[in-house]
Design a protein around this motif. Structure first.
Motif, short mmCIF file in Angstrom:
data_model
loop_
_atom_site.label_atom_id
_atom_site.label_comp_id
_atom_site.label_asym_id
_atom_site.label_seq_id
_atom_site.Cartn_x
_atom_site.Cartn_y
_atom_site.Cartn_z
N ARG A 105 0.84 -1.19 0.00
CA ARG A 105 0.00 0.00 0.00
C ARG A 105 0.87 1.24 0.00
O ARG A 105 2.01 1.22 0.44
CB ARG A 105 -0.97 -0.01 1.19
N ALA A 107 0.28 5.04 1.47
CA ALA A 107 -0.69 5.57 2.43
C ALA A 107 -0.46 7.05 2.76
O ALA A 107 -0.07 7.39 3.86
CB ALA A 107 -0.63 4.72 3.72
N PRO A 108 -0.69 7.93 1.80
CA PRO A 108 -0.44 9.35 2.08
C PRO A 108 -1.55 9.99 2.90
O PRO A 108 -2.68 9.50 2.89
CB PRO A 108 -0.40 9.97 0.68
N ASN A 109 -1.20 11.06 3.58
CA ASN A 109 -2.21 11.87 4.25
C ASN A 109 -2.66 12.94 3.26
O ASN A 109 -1.82 13.55 2.63
CB ASN A 109 -1.61 12.60 5.46
N GLU A 141 -5.09 8.42 4.22
CA GLU A 141 -5.09 8.41 5.68
C GLU A 141 -5.55 9.78 6.19
O GLU A 141 -4.76 10.69 6.37
CB GLU A 141 -3.70 8.03 6.20
N MET A 280 -3.00 7.49 14.18
CA MET A 280 -2.37 6.81 13.05
C MET A 280 -1.97 5.36 13.34
O MET A 280 -2.23 4.47 12.54
CB MET A 280 -1.16 7.65 12.64
N VAL A 284 -3.60 2.47 11.03
CA VAL A 284 -2.65 1.81 10.12
C VAL A 284 -2.65 0.30 10.36
O VAL A 284 -2.73 -0.50 9.42
CB VAL A 284 -1.23 2.43 10.29
N ARG A 298 8.48 1.55 4.19
CA ARG A 298 8.32 2.94 4.58
C ARG A 298 9.62 3.48 5.17
O ARG A 298 10.57 2.72 5.38
CB ARG A 298 7.15 3.11 5.55
N HIS A 302 9.47 5.96 10.53
CA HIS A 302 8.34 5.19 11.07
C HIS A 302 8.78 4.03 11.97
O HIS A 302 7.92 3.24 12.40
CB HIS A 302 7.49 4.63 9.92
N1 GLU Z 1 0.09 8.08 6.40
C1 GLU Z 1 1.32 7.91 7.10
C2 GLU Z 1 2.41 8.68 6.40
O1 GLU Z 1 2.24 9.11 5.27
C3 GLU Z 1 1.59 6.44 7.32
C4 GLU Z 1 2.41 5.75 6.35
C5 GLU Z 1 2.83 4.33 6.80
O2 GLU Z 1 2.29 3.75 7.73
O3 GLU Z 1 3.70 3.81 6.12
O4 GLU Z 1 3.44 8.96 6.97
#
Ligand code: GLU
Length: 563
Positions: A105, A107-109, A141, A280, A284, A298, A302
Motif C-alpha cells: 500500500r 498511504a499518504p495523508n 489516511e 495513526m 494503520v 516505509r 516510522h
Molecule cells: N500516512 C502515514 C504517512 O504518510 C503512514 C504511512 C505508513 O504507515 O507507512 O506517513
C-alpha cells in the motif's frame, strides 16, 4: 468514474496499443487493458465495451505519426512505458515471504499535493508489486481532521495518476470509522487497551516515572462503558482517550501506553461527522491487517511507529507484515513543508502548488520532468537504510534518457542582439527537428540579412562565428565595435578558425520567449514554431531542455528542465 473519464482511458489505451503494435487494436485487448488497470469498472462491462468501439474508431482516424504524437502529448508516461524493457526486471532486493505475490500500500495523508519525498514510498511499493505480482492499495489516511486539506483528496489522486502507479484499489480511512470503533471494542475485550480519563499532564508524569495510571486497572466492563461514553459524546476533547497497554518499563517513554483513539471537538472533518478518531498507529494496523497487506515499505522515521504497532498486533493475535524501513533522504533546493508551501501560496510568494521552487510532483511536471524519470530515480535510490541526499543530477539524467529521443530542437536566443551580415546571400536554412530522426522533418529559417544572436557570444576578439545550419560569419573589430560579413559555407573553415557554432534567428521572424529557471528569468526570442509545442518538452539548442508552459499573443513562457 464519470463517462468522460472512461472514454479518455479507453482512448489512451487504444492509442497505446496502436502505437505499440501498429494497426488498429482489437476491442478485447483494449477492454482487457482498461479492466486490468481499473477493476472497479468490471461491473460496467457493457457500457465500457460500447465506449471502446468509439475510442478505437477515433484512433483509427489518426495516422501512425499522429497516434504517436497524441500519445506523447496526452499521456507521456504511457509513451515512455512502451520503450521500457518488458522482460521481468529485478531492480530491487528480494523481499522475504513474497514468492506467492504481495499486497502493498501507499498511504499518504491528504494534507496537500504529493512531493518528491512521497514519490519514494510510492515508487518502491509500486515496483515491488510489479516484481512479485499482487495488489497495490492506495490508502488515504485522513483520520486527523487537523491535517486534512479537502482539496487534497483530488490532488493526491491526480498526482498518483501522473506518476502512473499500478494502483488496484483505493481505500479512504474516514469511510471506515465504524470498523475502527468495532476493533477498539475487541481490543478492550482482549485487555489490550483501556479508556484513560487522566489529565494529560498527570498521565505524562506517571509515564515518565514508569507508573501505571489508575485507569489501567479498570475492568473490561468499565472500559467498555467508558468507550461507549466516548462515542456517545459524554466526554469532550481531552477528557478521555483510549490507550494501548504496552510496557511501562520500556526504555523509550514514547512506547509506554501510547494513545489509540482521541476525541476532537473541532475542526469538523470534511467527509464524516465524527468526534472520536483513531490515531495513526491504530488505523494503520487495523487496515494493514484487514486489507491483507503483506509487506510495508516505509521510511526510517516510522521505526518507532512499527514498534508501537507491534503491540496492537500482539494483543489482537494478528500476523505482522514484513517491514522494510529505508533511510532518510535529504532534499535540497526546493520547499517541501506543506505548511510552508501553503503559507507562501497564500501570501503570493509562490504562484501555486506547481511553482517550480516547490518540491511537489506538479512542480516537477511543470518543469518537464517525466513521471517515469521520477520513478526510475527513486528505484535507483532503492530501499537502503543509509541516509542519503537526493541527487537532482541523477533525476535529470533519468529524465534526459526519456526526453532526449522525443524533444524537438529549436533555437532560443537568450538576451539577443541584432546583427547585419554584409555580403551574405539570401538563404533558407533547414534545421532538423531532431538530429537522429530525420524522418521527423525540418524547420525552415529564412535568412535575409539581419539575425538575432546571443549577446554573450559576441565578445571582443572573436573573429568568426558559425550560425548553425546556415553559414560562417566573419567578425572584424573597429574600435570595440564588431562588423559582420559573410564568411562562406565551409564547416572546415569554421573549425579551423575555432568558430563557435551558435543558435540564431531571422530578425524578422521571432517570438519573445521567457525561460524560467530556478536561478531566475532569461529573456530572449525563439522560433515561432515553438508555439506548437505547448505543454511539451523541447530542446533549445545549446541552452537545454525546456517545457513550453504558455504561448500567447505576447510570447512564450518556458520552464527550464535541465541541460
Ligand atoms: N500516512 C502515514 C504517512 O504518510 C503512514 C504511512 C505508513 O504507515 O507507512 O506517513
Amino acid at each position: 468514474m464519470a463517462g468522460d473519464d472512461i472514454r479518455e482511458i479507453l482512448f489512451l489505451c487504444a492509442l497505446q496499443n496502436a502505437v505499440k503494435h501498429g494497426g488498429v487494436p482489437q476491442a478485447g485487448a483494449v477492454i482487457g487493458m482498461v479492466m486490468g488497470a481499473h477493476p472497479e469498472l468490471r461491473g460496467r462491462a457493457k457500457e465500457v465495451s460500447a465506449m471502446a468501439k468509439d475510442a478505437i474508431a477515433d484512433v483509427a482516424k489518426l495516422s501512425p505519426d499522429e497516434r504517436a504524437s497524441t500519445l506523447q502529448e496526452r499521456a507521456p508516461e504511457m509513451m515512455a512505458a512502451l520503450s521500457e524493457k518488458h522482460e521481468h526486471r529485478k531492480v530491487l532486493p528480494d523481499l522475504e515471504k513474497a514468492e506467492k505475490g504481495v499486497i502493498m500500500r501507499f498511504a499518504p495523508n491528504p494534507s496537500g499535493p504529493l512531493h518528491i519525498g512521497h514519490a519514494r514510498a510510492a515508487a518502491l511499493n509500486d515496483a515491488y508489486v510489479k516484481q512479485y505480482g499482487g495488489r497495490y492499495i492506495l490508502r488515504i489516511e485522513d483520520t486527523d481532521p487537523k491535517r486534512v486539506d479537502p482539496e487534497a483528496y483530488e490532488t493526491v489522486r491526480e498526482d498518483i495518476r501522473w506518476l502512473g502507479l499500478g494502483i488496484t484499489e483505493v481505500v479512504t480511512q474516514s469511510d471506515r470509522l465504524p470498523i475502527y470503533y468495532d476493533l477498539c471494542r475487541q481490543l478492550i475485550e482482549r485487555k489490550g487497551a483501556y479508556v484513560c480519563t487522566c489529565d494529560n499532564e498527570h498521565f505524562k508524569e506517571l509515564k515518565m516515572a514508569k507508573q501505571a495510571c489508575p485507569c489501567r486497572d479498570q475492568s473490561v466492563e468499565e472500559n467498555l462503558g467508558l468507550w461507549q461514553k466516548m462515542l456517545d459524546h459524554s466526554f469532550r476533547e481531552g477528557e478521555a482517550s483510549v490507550r494501548i497497554k504496552t510496557d511501562l518499563d520500556h526504555p523509550d517513554p514514547a512506547m509506554r501506553d501510547f494513545p489509540a483513539f482521541r476525541i476532537l471537538d473541532a475542526p469538523p472533518h470534511p467527509k464524516v461527522k465524527a468526534h472520536v478518531y483513531p490515531l495513526m498507529n491504530f488505523s494503520v494496523v487495523a487496515d494493514d491487517h484487514l486489507l491483507g497487506v503483506s509487506h510495508v515499505i516505509r521510511g526510517k522515521d516510522h521505526i518507532a511507529n512499527t514498534r508501537r504497532q507491534k503491540y496492537i498486533y500482539d494483543h489482537m493475535g494478528w500476523e505482522v507484515p514484513v517491514y522494510r524501513h529505508y533511510g532518510r533522504m535529504g532534499i535540497e533546493g526546493v520547499v517541501l513543508s506543506t505548511s510552508q508551501m501553503r503559507a507562501g501560496i497564500k501570501e503570493g510568494t509562490y504562484t501555486g502548488w506547481d511553482d517550480i521552487r516547490l518540491g511537489t510532483l506538479r512542480a516537477l511536471a511543470r518543469r518537464g520532468i517525466s513521471p517515469v524519470a521520477v520513478k526510475n530515480a527513486m528505484l535507483a535510490i532503492g530501499i537502503g537504510e543509509t541516509d542519503i541526499s537526493f541527487s537532482w543530477d541523477n533525476l535529470y539524467a533519468e529524465n534526459k534518457k526519456i526526453v532526449d529521443p522525443v524533444a524537438n530542437r529549436y533555437f532560443f536566443v537568450p538576451d539577443p542582439v541584432r546583427i547585419t551580415i554584409a555580403g551574405a546571400p539570401n538563404h533558407t536554412a533547414r534545421a532538423l527537428l531532431h538530429p537522429s530522426d530525420e524522418a521527423r522533418g525540418t524547420r525552415t529559417l529564412e535568412f535575409t540579412g539581419d539575425v538575432l544572436v546571443p549577446k554573450a557570444e559576441i565578445t571582443e576578439g572573436v573573429c568568426m562565428i558559425r550560425l548553425k545550419d546556415l553559414f560562417n560569419v566573419k567578425v572584424a573589430w573597429d574600435n570595440g565595435t564588431p562588423l559582420f560579413s559573410y564568411g562562406g559555407d565551409s564547416l572546415a573553415d569554421a573549425r579551423a578558425a575555432k568558430a563557435r557554432i551558435i543558435q540564431w534567428l531571422p530578425a524578422k521572424d521571432t517570438v519573445p520567449c521567457i525561460l524560467l529557471t530556478p536561478d531566475g528569468e532569461i529573456h530572449g526570442s525563439c522560433e515561432p514554431r515553438v508555439k506548437e509545442e505547448l505543454s511539451k518538452v523541447v530542446q533549445f539548442e545549446r541552452v537545454g531542455f525546456a517545457r513550453i508552459d504558455s504561448a500567447t499573443a505576447s510570447g512564450i513562457t518556458a520552464y527550464f528542465t535541465h541541460k
